[in-house]
Motif scaffolding. Structure first.
Motif, PDB file in Angstrom:
ATOM      1  N   GLN A  22       0.853  -1.329  -0.016  1.00 28.24           N
ATOM      2  CA  GLN A  22      -0.033   0.172   0.021  1.00 28.24           C
ATOM      3  C   GLN A  22       0.960   1.413  -0.037  1.00 28.24           C
ATOM      4  OE1 GLN A  22      -2.604  -0.132   3.237  1.00 28.24           O
ATOM      5  NE2 GLN A  22      -3.982  -2.048   2.513  1.00 28.24           N
ATOM      6  N   ARG A  23       1.991   1.171   0.787  1.00 27.11           N
ATOM      7  CA  ARG A  23       2.712   2.297   0.971  1.00 27.11           C
ATOM      8  C   ARG A  23       4.189   2.634   0.317  1.00 27.11           C
ATOM      9  NH1 ARG A  23       2.617   3.195   7.521  1.00 27.11           N
ATOM     10  NH2 ARG A  23       4.050   4.941   6.654  1.00 27.11           N
ATOM     11  N   TYR A  24       4.449   1.184   0.012  1.00 27.77           N
ATOM     12  CA  TYR A  24       6.060   1.277  -0.639  1.00 27.77           C
ATOM     13  C   TYR A  24       5.959   0.380  -1.805  1.00 27.77           C
ATOM     14  CZ  TYR A  24       6.809   3.444   3.824  1.00 27.77           C
ATOM     15  OH  TYR A  24       6.867   3.929   5.253  1.00 27.77           O
ATOM     16  N   PRO A  25       5.039   0.537  -2.797  1.00 28.97           N
ATOM     17  CA  PRO A  25       4.977  -0.497  -3.958  1.00 28.97           C
ATOM     18  C   PRO A  25       6.265  -0.440  -4.663  1.00 28.97           C
ATOM     19  CG  PRO A  25       3.887   1.587  -4.522  1.00 28.97           C
ATOM     20  CD  PRO A  25       4.297   1.785  -3.048  1.00 28.97           C
ATOM     21  N   TRP A  26       7.378   0.159  -4.618  1.00 25.42           N
ATOM     22  CA  TRP A  26       8.423   0.173  -5.128  1.00 25.42           C
ATOM     23  C   TRP A  26       9.430  -0.837  -4.640  1.00 25.42           C
ATOM     24  CZ3 TRP A  26      11.952   1.843  -1.322  1.00 25.42           C
ATOM     25  CH2 TRP A  26      11.165   2.689  -0.550  1.00 25.42           C
ATOM     26  N   ALA A  27       9.134  -1.225  -3.387  1.00 21.78           N
ATOM     27  CA  ALA A  27      10.016  -2.158  -2.625  1.00 21.78           C
ATOM     28  C   ALA A  27       9.371  -3.719  -2.794  1.00 21.78           C
ATOM     29  CB  ALA A  27      10.020  -1.799  -1.101  1.00 21.78           C
ATOM     30  N   LYS A  28      10.101  -4.648  -2.689  1.00 22.85           N
ATOM     31  CA  LYS A  28       9.825  -5.862  -2.767  1.00 22.85           C
ATOM     32  C   LYS A  28       9.620  -6.832  -1.545  1.00 22.85           C
ATOM     33  CE  LYS A  28      11.062 -10.222  -5.218  1.00 22.85           C
ATOM     34  NZ  LYS A  28       9.490 -10.416  -5.906  1.00 22.85           N
ATOM     35  N   TRP A  29       8.497  -7.161  -0.856  1.00 16.73           N
ATOM     36  CA  TRP A  29       8.451  -8.014   0.043  1.00 16.73           C
ATOM     37  C   TRP A  29       8.402  -9.491  -0.471  1.00 16.73           C
ATOM     38  CZ3 TRP A  29       5.406 -12.283   1.618  1.00 16.73           C
ATOM     39  CH2 TRP A  29       5.319 -12.361   2.903  1.00 16.73           C
TER      40      TRP A  29
END
Length: 283
Positions: free
Chosen positions: A58-65
């Motif tokens: 939701q807040r950091y779509p540029w990061a990969k979880w």
């Protein structure tokens, strides 16, 4: 075309979404001075219950979880590295706050020192110490290669097998990696501009101290030659020096605030001195 960034930032996390969010806020493209196409961010999540996946989507779509392996911080960092596409791996922790020029500092170091495959950055605190019970891995001059702030060429990291997953806690696994690198002839340089802030935290009490003890025993069992520098005398001297130089002056400066935590740490190190003496002198 395959995305091939220069850096992959790896952040291990465990049930600390509030701190993780502050860390990720520092890595937003446009906040970091390194162009966004030159780095990616991977959060490897060992949280057993509430994960950071939804927050990141939701807040950091540029990061990969990615889900962690639930085998401790060493295995969790290796897990993040296994997804990396960058030429270099940049490690930090979820309770750190990278400065805007953090990655650019490492990128410039790589250009200036092309034969160096490992760099460590500066780790500083956000304010003066308020109590005896606060602690932080401050690194103002280098020589530690602590896992909260360093960069390593991915191929070298993979050739080492990454962090040793026999270490189940966040203690000594980075010391082990540093020793293995040095045995291979890989020296590392300190990069002042590649800085992160590690705010003061409380020392974690007896549980954290016990984990440090167990990790030290594992480290010495893997590297018995290190007994020459890490032994019961080391802990006795460290305890005495800390009591004289830190605890006694701190009683007046901090008006006993945090004395319980500091005293517990001294007792823990004395216990560790006795433990090392009996383990390695009567085996």
């Amino acid at each position: 075309m395959k995305f091939s960034p220069l850096f992959t930032v790896i952040i291990p996390t465990y049930n600390r979404n509030d701190l993780l969010a502050k860390c990720l806020d520092c890595l937003v493209p446009g906040i970091q001075t390194l162009p966004k196409e030159q780095y990616e961010v991977i959060v490897t999540d060992d949280s057993p219950e509430t994960t950071a996946e939804e927050m990141i989507q939701q807040r950091y779509p540029w990061a990969k979880w990615v889900a962690g392996p639930h085998k401790g911080p060493a295995a969790n960092r290796n897990n993040g590295a296994s997804y990396a596409q960058g030429e270099w791996l940049a490690f930090t922790d979820d309770d750190c706050l990278p400065d805007p020029q953090w990655l650019e500092g490492y990128a410039q170091a790589q250009i200036n020192q092309p034969s160096t495959l490992v760099f460590e950055g500066r780790t500083y605190v956000d304010r003066p110490k308020n109590t005896l019970g606060e602690t932080s891995p401050i690194n103002e001059s280098g020589g530690f290669l602590w896992s909260c702030n360093f960069a390593i060429q991915r191929q070298l990291f993979e050739s080492l097998g990454g962090f040793d997953e026999r270490f189940p806690y966040a203690a000594m696994e980075d010391v082990d990696l540093r020793l293995r690198l040095m045995k291979m002839g890989n020296n590392f340089l300190f990069i002042q501009s590649a800085s992160v802030c590690h705010p003061w935290r409380y020392n974690g009490g007896w549980k954290k101290l016990r984990q440090h003890q167990e990790s030290t025993i594992i480290y010495l069992s893997i590297h018995p030659e290190e007994l020459a520098t890490i032994n019961y005398k080391t802990y006795l001297i460290y305890t005495l020096r800390g009591f004289i130089k830190t605890t006694i002056p701190g009683l007046l400066k901090f008006r006993y605030s945090g004395f319980k935590e500091a005293f517990l740490e001294h007792i823990s190190f004395l216990y560790m001195a006795l433990k090392l003496y009996f383990i390695f002198n009567f085996r």
